[in-house]
Write a protein that holds these residues in place. Structure first.
Motif, PDB file in Angstrom:
ATOM      1  N   TYR A   1       0.884  -1.168   0.000  1.00 45.92           N
ATOM      2  CA  TYR A   1       0.000   0.000   0.000  1.00 45.92           C
ATOM      3  C   TYR A   1       0.914   1.209   0.000  1.00 45.92           C
ATOM      4  CZ  TYR A   1      -3.600  -3.215   1.601  1.00 45.92           C
ATOM      5  OH  TYR A   1      -4.479  -4.250   1.720  1.00 45.92           O
TER       6      TYR A   1
ATOM      7  N   THR B   1      -9.579 -14.117  -2.131  1.00 44.71           N
ATOM      8  CA  THR B   1     -10.996 -14.054  -2.481  1.00 44.71           C
ATOM      9  C   THR B   1     -11.261 -13.112  -3.644  1.00 44.71           C
ATOM     10  OG1 THR B   1     -11.308 -12.285  -0.881  1.00 44.71           O
ATOM     11  CG2 THR B   1     -11.762 -14.511  -0.130  1.00 44.71           C
TER      12      THR B   1
ATOM     13  N   PRO C   1     -15.415 -12.977   6.269  1.00 42.13           N
ATOM     14  CA  PRO C   1     -14.490 -11.914   6.677  1.00 42.13           C
ATOM     15  C   PRO C   1     -14.464 -11.790   8.202  1.00 42.13           C
ATOM     16  CG  PRO C   1     -16.105 -11.106   5.090  1.00 42.13           C
ATOM     17  CD  PRO C   1     -16.584 -12.432   5.583  1.00 42.13           C
TER      18      PRO C   1
ATOM     19  N   THR D   1     -15.495  -9.509  10.268  1.00 41.84           N
ATOM     20  CA  THR D   1     -16.835  -9.281  10.796  1.00 41.84           C
ATOM     21  C   THR D   1     -17.798  -9.969   9.841  1.00 41.84           C
ATOM     22  OG1 THR D   1     -16.685  -7.174   9.650  1.00 41.84           O
ATOM     23  CG2 THR D   1     -16.593  -7.112  12.037  1.00 41.84           C
TER      24      THR D   1
ATOM     25  N   HIS E   1      -7.135 -13.294  -9.906  1.00 43.03           N
ATOM     26  CA  HIS E   1      -7.322 -11.978 -10.512  1.00 43.03           C
ATOM     27  C   HIS E   1      -7.866 -12.091 -11.937  1.00 43.03           C
ATOM     28  CE1 HIS E   1      -6.957  -7.714 -10.538  1.00 43.03           C
ATOM     29  NE2 HIS E   1      -6.262  -7.732 -11.644  1.00 43.03           N
TER      30      HIS E   1
ATOM     31  N   TYR F   1     -10.914  -9.947  -3.535  1.00 44.76           N
ATOM     32  CA  TYR F   1     -11.383  -8.654  -3.047  1.00 44.76           C
ATOM     33  C   TYR F   1     -10.329  -7.590  -3.253  1.00 44.76           C
ATOM     34  CZ  TYR F   1     -13.570  -5.284   0.129  1.00 44.76           C
ATOM     35  OH  TYR F   1     -14.147  -4.166   0.670  1.00 44.76           O
TER      36      TYR F   1
ATOM     37  N   PRO G   1      -6.476  -6.836  -5.274  1.00 44.55           N
ATOM     38  CA  PRO G   1      -5.503  -7.359  -6.216  1.00 44.55           C
ATOM     39  C   PRO G   1      -4.112  -7.386  -5.569  1.00 44.55           C
ATOM     40  CG  PRO G   1      -5.936  -5.060  -6.685  1.00 44.55           C
ATOM     41  CD  PRO G   1      -6.727  -5.408  -5.444  1.00 44.55           C
TER      42      PRO G   1
ATOM     43  N   PRO H   1     -20.486 -10.724   7.367  1.00 43.69           N
ATOM     44  CA  PRO H   1     -21.277  -9.794   6.551  1.00 43.69           C
ATOM     45  C   PRO H   1     -22.748 -10.168   6.610  1.00 43.69           C
ATOM     46  CG  PRO H   1     -20.190 -11.391   5.148  1.00 43.69           C
ATOM     47  CD  PRO H   1     -19.852 -11.762   6.554  1.00 43.69           C
TER      48      PRO H   1
ATOM     49  N   ARG I   1      -7.885 -11.607   1.578  1.00 38.63           N
ATOM     50  CA  ARG I   1      -8.635 -10.749   0.658  1.00 38.63           C
ATOM     51  C   ARG I   1      -8.115 -10.894  -0.766  1.00 38.63           C
ATOM     52  NH1 ARG I   1      -9.653  -5.220   4.124  1.00 38.63           N
ATOM     53  NH2 ARG I   1     -11.674  -5.865   4.910  1.00 38.63           N
TER      54      ARG I   1
ATOM     55  N   ARG J   1     -14.644 -16.718  -7.538  1.00 41.02           N
ATOM     56  CA  ARG J   1     -15.652 -16.312  -6.560  1.00 41.02           C
ATOM     57  C   ARG J   1     -16.787 -17.331  -6.461  1.00 41.02           C
ATOM     58  NH1 ARG J   1     -17.067 -10.210  -7.940  1.00 41.02           N
ATOM     59  NH2 ARG J   1     -15.156  -9.647  -9.011  1.00 41.02           N
TER      60      ARG J   1
ATOM     61  N   TYR K   1     -16.467 -17.322   1.856  1.00 34.79           N
ATOM     62  CA  TYR K   1     -15.557 -16.432   2.584  1.00 34.79           C
ATOM     63  C   TYR K   1     -16.266 -15.834   3.777  1.00 34.79           C
ATOM     64  CZ  TYR K   1     -12.640 -12.239   3.333  1.00 34.79           C
ATOM     65  OH  TYR K   1     -11.874 -11.246   3.869  1.00 34.79           O
TER      66      TYR K   1
ATOM     67  N   LEU L   1     -14.320 -14.119 -11.443  1.00 34.95           N
ATOM     68  CA  LEU L   1     -15.687 -14.620 -11.277  1.00 34.95           C
ATOM     69  C   LEU L   1     -15.705 -16.132 -11.072  1.00 34.95           C
ATOM     70  CD1 LEU L   1     -17.910 -12.534 -13.730  1.00 34.95           C
ATOM     71  CD2 LEU L   1     -17.812 -12.426 -11.251  1.00 34.95           C
TER      72      LEU L   1
END
Lengths: 338, 266
Positions: free
Chosen positions: A11, A48, A80, A82, A66, A50, A52, A84, A45, A73, A78, A70
């Motif tokens: 990042y 999954t 996470p 918390t 990547h 989510y 790249p 969802p 992530r 997925r 998955y 689809l």
């Protein structure tokens, strides 16, 4: 089933994970173990689709996460950190919704939803609004949504965090029951969890995988300092002397002479450290005790827990990290003075 | 294609369910009904209202030009409802994505085999359906008022007026949805949408001030000016195109921002 090769993610200038490589065989449970902020969630992530990756590849069931996002997925469930959830929906409606967006055909949906409810012990909560569920039940609904479409790969991020001990046992048993037909990756910073549920462990620290092995072998790797603990009655010092003469014994320490640990007057504790894990000297130690005419009250292997392994592996690098952090300000200062 | 449609329907149904089960949306609907009811009351009964003006004209014996009261009423009433909608719609769109983000369900959607487009379209259809449900009671108000009108009101006028209202709502909701997709704060999303609404509301006046070709171009963007076309019963293709462009723009930006958000987030 899941192949991760040289995965890195940065990042800006901070790197979250570097060169992460591991593989999960079909039907296995891989425990992804590391302290908070080690890069577990980032890795999951990426798996999954989510996030790249900056570089490297990850494949699930042969599909690149990547390139064929689809397709991947469709094949993953998955959970996470918390769960969802839509609080205004009932458990059953929510699972139907998830089954729908996961592409379960209309004909299969009722069966899949019922199976997921059954597996997660939610059958009597099916008509309850998620808003009204306790944390433990919400977590179960979170797991149910991850398995409702019967995905070959299941990725669970900290599945037992925030649960009470009983719920933790339930969730662990549930996860174990899913292995075999499903391939599972679960992340955790709770160490006993890994040895209890996982067939293999990948330890991640500061964005790097520092070890991958079975929990048992991982312990064996660090068992070089493994030993025994004895509680004996009689002349402990003489026994210690005899034991020190045995090949493969590194050191013997006698304690209990000061009576501080509550032992009866003539009993002592011995801690024996073995120099290598290749020979198990338990039989010879016991024989020595018996030959010496001492009473043996306790003899146990001082097994290195995974917790120790973990501490060993992750604390090692800490000093390295501290130094560069401390240095730049001082060099800046000196640069200013120049 | 069938899968995409199924996905859109799944999102649509869930979205609609959450509107109908949320107390907040009933408060919003109630406010909308109250305000539009007040407007109806004033249009009909206040001393400066349309009806009393016409009555005064009649008393003074002025009959030319003749006034189509029913038509004028609908025009004024729908215009007022349009203004109320500008106030109410941001409250409907503000939570579309911010709520998903708060609950972490965006991660569920993003890791499901469903495209950002399908999610956005399903959501927009859901919230638009709720808005249509909100304007249905207004038809009762109108039926009471217009039932006695002679000559009866043209069905095409009715259709255009309400169709225009729905189209304008679609435009605002779509743009509002985009604004809710770029932030995780519901309040901020609402404020941004109000700001955008205000801009699109005053852009007509700005355009008049600027003048020239830029002014003419700007005035085309105005929401209410185009909406007025509909309430006056004018079938203007350019107004339809403008509203539909806003809808598509909102959808496009939403899909893009969700993708971009995913790529950046830490």
């Amino acid at each position: 089933m899941i192949q991760v090769e040289h995965l890195s993610k940065t990042y800006g200038s901070t790197s979250a994970i570097q060169d992460v490589t591991f593989e999960v065989e079909k039907g296995e449970i891989l425990g992804f173990l590391g302290p908070n902020g080690a890069g577990k969630t980032t890795t999951m992530r990426i798996l999954t689709g989510y996030l790249p990756a900056t570089s490297g590849t990850a494949k699930i069931a042969g599909f690149d996460v990547h390139e064929d996002s689809l397709a991947v997925r469709k094949r993953i469930g998955y959970l996470p950190e918390t769960p969802p959830l839509y609080p205004e929906m009932t458990v059953e409606d929510f699972l139907h919704f998830v089954a729908r967006i996961k592409g379960v055909s209309a004909g299969d949906r009722p069966l899949r939803v019922t199976l997921a409810l059954k597996r997660c012990n939610l059958l009597d909560k099916r008509k309850v609004l998620i808003r009204k569920l306790s944390k433990g039940f919400r977590q179960r609904v979170g797991i149910a949504q991850a398995i409702v479409h019967d995905p070959p790969a299941i990725i669970l991020d900290e599945p037992t965090v925030g649960l009470d001990p009983r719920q933790i046992i339930d969730v662990r048993n549930l996860i174990k029951s899913l292995a075999g037909e499903h391939t599972i990756i679960l992340s955790t910073h709770i160490l006993p969890e890994v040895s209890m549920t996982c067939s293999r462990v990948a330890i991640i620290n500061r964005g790097q995988v520092v070890a991958t092995n079975t929990p048992d072998q991982l312990m064996a790797q660090l068992n070089s300092g493994l030993g025994y603990e004895l509680e004996v009655e009689g002349n402990a010092e003489a026994l210690a002397q005899h034991l020190r003469n045995l090949a493969g014994i590194q050191s013997v320490q006698v304690s209990g002479a000061d009576l501080s640990d509550g032992l009866p007057e003539n009993r002592r504790k011995l801690s024996i450290a073995l120099s290598s894990s290749s020979d198990d000297l338990g039989r010879q130690i016991a024989a020595t005790v018996v030959r010496g005419g001492l009473g043996l009250y306790e003899m146990k292997r001082s097994r290195v827990s995974l917790e120790d392994v973990f501490l060993d592996l992750t604390t090692e690098e800490k000093p390295l990290e501290v130094e560069p952090e401390a240095e730049p300000p001082s060099s800046e200062l000196s640069g200013g003075e120049d | 294609m069938g899968i995409i449609a199924a996905n859109i329907i799944a999102i649509y149904r869930r979205e609609l369910q959450s509107y109908f089960s949320s107390p907040a949306s009933y408060v919003i609907a109630g406010t909308f009904w109250l305000l539009s009811g007040l407007c109806l009351f004033f249009i009909l009964l206040s001393p400066s209202s349309l009806i009393s003006q016409v009555a005064a004209r009649d008393q003074m014996g002025i009959t030319t030009p003749p006034v189509d009261v029913a038509y004028e009423f609908l025009n004024v009433f729908l215009g007022a409802v349009g203004n109320i909608a500008l106030f109410v719609l941001p409250m409907l769109s503000m939570g579309l994505y911010t709520e998903e983000r708060k609950r972490g369900t965006l991660e569920l959607l993003a890791t499901s085999p469903i495209t950002n487009w399908a999610v956005a379209v399903g959501k927009l259809l859901g919230v638009l359906t709720f808005f249509i449900a909100m304007i249905l009671p207004l038809l009762i108000y109108e039926a009471i008022v217009l039932g006695a009108s002679n000559p009866p009101i043209q069905p095409t006028t009715m259709l255009l007026g309400h169709g225009g209202l729905v189209l304008m709502a679609g435009a605002i909701l779509s743009l509002g949805m985009f604004l809710s997709s770029i932030t995780s704060s519901t309040g901020l999303a609402a404020m941004l949408t109000y700001a955008l609404n205000f801009f699109l509301w005053v852009v007509d006046y700005i355009a008049q001030g600027v003048g020239g070709s830029i002014g003419a171009a700007l005035s085309h963007l105005a929401l209410l000016k185009n909406f007025t076309n509909f309430t006056q019963g004018i079938f203007d293709t350019s107004s339809i195109v403008l509203f539909l462009s806003y809808v598509v723009l909102g959808l496009f930006l939403t899909a893009q921002s969700i993708e971009a958000f995913r790529f950046q987030r830490s």
